[in-house]
Design a protein around this motif. Structure first.
Motif, PDB file in Angstrom:
ATOM      1  N   SER A  81       0.849  -1.193   0.000  1.00 28.70           N
ATOM      2  CA  SER A  81       0.000   0.000   0.000  1.00 28.70           C
ATOM      3  C   SER A  81       0.886   1.244   0.000  1.00 28.70           C
ATOM      4  N   PRO A  82       0.336   2.379  -0.442  1.00 27.89           N
ATOM      5  CA  PRO A  82       1.131   3.617  -0.448  1.00 27.89           C
ATOM      6  C   PRO A  82       1.713   3.963   0.917  1.00 27.89           C
ATOM      7  N   LEU A  83       0.956   3.701   1.993  1.00 28.04           N
ATOM      8  CA  LEU A  83       1.448   3.994   3.338  1.00 28.04           C
ATOM      9  C   LEU A  83       2.658   3.132   3.686  1.00 28.04           C
ATOM     10  N   LEU A  84       2.584   1.851   3.350  1.00 33.68           N
ATOM     11  CA  LEU A  84       3.700   0.953   3.634  1.00 33.68           C
ATOM     12  C   LEU A  84       4.904   1.252   2.744  1.00 33.68           C
ATOM     13  N   VAL A  85       4.649   1.687   1.519  1.00 38.94           N
ATOM     14  CA  VAL A  85       5.748   2.067   0.623  1.00 38.94           C
ATOM     15  C   VAL A  85       6.552   3.202   1.258  1.00 38.94           C
ATOM     16  N   LYS A  86       5.867   4.189   1.783  1.00 37.69           N
ATOM     17  CA  LYS A  86       6.550   5.308   2.441  1.00 37.69           C
ATOM     18  C   LYS A  86       7.373   4.814   3.623  1.00 37.69           C
ATOM     19  N   GLU A  87       6.821   3.869   4.374  1.00 37.01           N
ATOM     20  CA  GLU A  87       7.532   3.335   5.541  1.00 37.01           C
ATOM     21  C   GLU A  87       8.793   2.583   5.119  1.00 37.01           C
ATOM     22  N   ILE A  88       8.665   1.765   4.065  1.00 36.50           N
ATOM     23  CA  ILE A  88       9.813   0.997   3.590  1.00 36.50           C
ATOM     24  C   ILE A  88      10.918   1.926   3.085  1.00 36.50           C
ATOM     25  N   PHE A  89      10.546   2.959   2.358  1.00 39.85           N
ATOM     26  CA  PHE A  89      11.561   3.885   1.833  1.00 39.85           C
ATOM     27  C   PHE A  89      12.193   4.708   2.954  1.00 39.85           C
ATOM     28  N   LYS A  90      11.443   4.995   3.989  1.00 42.15           N
ATOM     29  CA  LYS A  90      12.010   5.668   5.162  1.00 42.15           C
ATOM     30  C   LYS A  90      13.069   4.781   5.807  1.00 42.15           C
ATOM     31  N   ILE A  91      12.782   3.491   5.893  1.00 40.29           N
ATOM     32  CA  ILE A  91      13.736   2.542   6.476  1.00 40.29           C
ATOM     33  C   ILE A  91      14.986   2.440   5.607  1.00 40.29           C
ATOM     34  N   ILE A  92      14.821   2.448   4.289  1.00 39.61           N
ATOM     35  CA  ILE A  92      15.985   2.398   3.386  1.00 39.61           C
ATOM     36  C   ILE A  92      16.894   3.590   3.642  1.00 39.61           C
ATOM     37  N   ARG A  93      16.304   4.759   3.786  1.00 43.94           N
ATOM     38  CA  ARG A  93      17.096   5.958   4.100  1.00 43.94           C
ATOM     39  C   ARG A  93      17.864   5.777   5.414  1.00 43.94           C
ATOM     40  N   GLN A  94      17.182   5.250   6.430  1.00 38.41           N
ATOM     41  CA  GLN A  94      17.810   5.064   7.739  1.00 38.41           C
ATOM     42  C   GLN A  94      18.978   4.087   7.656  1.00 38.41           C
ATOM     43  N   VAL A  95      18.759   2.993   6.940  1.00 46.09           N
ATOM     44  CA  VAL A  95      19.815   1.992   6.768  1.00 46.09           C
ATOM     45  C   VAL A  95      21.030   2.626   6.101  1.00 46.09           C
ATOM     46  N   ASN A  96      20.782   3.430   5.083  1.00 43.46           N
ATOM     47  CA  ASN A  96      21.873   4.105   4.375  1.00 43.46           C
ATOM     48  C   ASN A  96      22.604   5.089   5.288  1.00 43.46           C
ATOM     49  N   ARG A  97      21.864   5.836   6.086  1.00 43.35           N
ATOM     50  CA  ARG A  97      22.492   6.791   7.011  1.00 43.35           C
ATOM     51  C   ARG A  97      23.372   6.080   8.040  1.00 43.35           C
ATOM     52  N   ASN A  98      23.068   4.829   8.299  1.00 46.92           N
ATOM     53  CA  ASN A  98      23.867   4.046   9.247  1.00 46.92           C
ATOM     54  C   ASN A  98      25.079   3.402   8.598  1.00 46.92           C
ATOM     55  N   GLY A  99      25.383   3.814   7.361  1.00 47.24           N
ATOM     56  CA  GLY A  99      26.630   3.396   6.742  1.00 47.24           C
ATOM     57  C   GLY A  99      26.541   2.290   5.714  1.00 47.24           C
ATOM     58  N   VAL A 100      25.333   1.882   5.337  1.00 46.80           N
ATOM     59  CA  VAL A 100      25.170   0.806   4.347  1.00 46.80           C
ATOM     60  C   VAL A 100      24.933   1.418   2.965  1.00 46.80           C
ATOM     61  N   THR A 101      25.771   1.066   2.020  1.00 44.76           N
ATOM     62  CA  THR A 101      25.592   1.492   0.631  1.00 44.76           C
ATOM     63  C   THR A 101      24.454   0.689   0.023  1.00 44.76           C
ATOM     64  N   VAL A 102      23.632   1.332  -0.808  1.00 44.64           N
ATOM     65  CA  VAL A 102      22.417   0.684  -1.322  1.00 44.64           C
ATOM     66  C   VAL A 102      22.368   0.743  -2.843  1.00 44.64           C
ATOM     67  N   LEU A 103      22.109  -0.412  -3.444  1.00 44.18           N
ATOM     68  CA  LEU A 103      21.777  -0.493  -4.872  1.00 44.18           C
ATOM     69  C   LEU A 103      20.329  -0.934  -4.954  1.00 44.18           C
TER      70      LEU A 103
END
Length: 234
Positions: A165-187
């Motif tokens: 759902s659109p709400l969960l999509v926003k949540e997942i992308f927020k988590i991706i940002r957080q993971v990246n800020r914690n030092g994980v490179t993302v493809l």
């Protein structure tokens, strides 16, 4: 951190990837966007060691990983969160997460597990529940949590928003940002090009197995051709 040069991948007579080259620097979020069949998932699976390329080079942290088995790629610091989540449906949430940490010691896994539960509190609430009974969003969180259990330096994400759902999509992308800020490179491979370009540093547009465009994510988000083809803008 990752360097791909002149990569060719085929399925029998079908050439899925035709000589693409790209780089990812440490700390970046880089996204591959394009239509279905463009070669995005094939590229990700080849980088992760699940598919052997016909030719070309793939270097991760300065070392070639062409021909390296996928579990050895994981040991080198790269983890794949596959399309369709592919959780172990007949195993519990905690058992799925344990599988993600198979390359590490029990002591390391206990510490990492607590961090995963902090990032995904719903998984902690459902730690004893069978993975196959989780909602689609919860399964996506579980797939991401399982990938993070090996403490990767680079995380490959294949269509993390699919079917959500659109709400969960926003949540997942927020988590991706957080993971990246914690030092994980993302493809990131993602059909939702708008969301992908919003969080990415750079992007590559794939079309029939080739790279059609590349550049800063904000630049491509404002490109007229990209907006018409992938963002639904006139």
């Amino acid at each position: 951190m990752l360097s791909v040069r002149d990569l060719h991948v085929s399925y029998g007579a079908i050439k899925a990837v035709r000589g693409i080259s790209f780089d990812i620097k440490q700390g970046e979020i880089v996204t591959l966007i394009g239509a279905n069949g463009a070669g995005k998932s094939t590229t990700l699976n080849t980088v992760a060691g699940l598919i052997r390329p016909d030719s070309g080079s793939i270097e991760f942290k300065g070392q070639s990983i062409v021909g390296v088995k996928s579990h050895k790629v994981v040991e080198r610091g790269m983890a794949l969160c596959p399309e369709g989540r592919r959780v172990f449906s007949q195993m519990s949430v905690s058992e799925n997460l344990d599988m993600g940490g198979y390359t590490r010691s029990d002591a390391e896994n206990r510490e990492t597990l607590q961090r995963v539960y902090e990032r995904f509190p719903r998984l902690k609430e459902r730690m004893g529940q069978m993975a196959g009974t989780l909602s689609g969003g919860e399964q996506q969180m579980l797939a991401m949590g399982r990938a993070l259990m090996c403490k990767p330096k680079m995380l490959l994400l294949d269509e993390p928003s699919m079917g959500l759902s659109p709400l969960l999509v926003k949540e997942i992308f927020k988590i991706i940002r957080q993971v990246n800020r914690n030092g994980v490179t993302v493809l990131l491979v993602e059909q939702n090009a708008k969301m992908a370009l919003e969080i990415a540093n750079r992007a590559y547009v794939l079309e029939t197995g080739t790279i059609k465009m590349e550049g800063e994510a904000t630049e491509l988000a404002n490109n007229i051709e990209v907006r018409k083809a992938y963002l639904g803008c006139e």
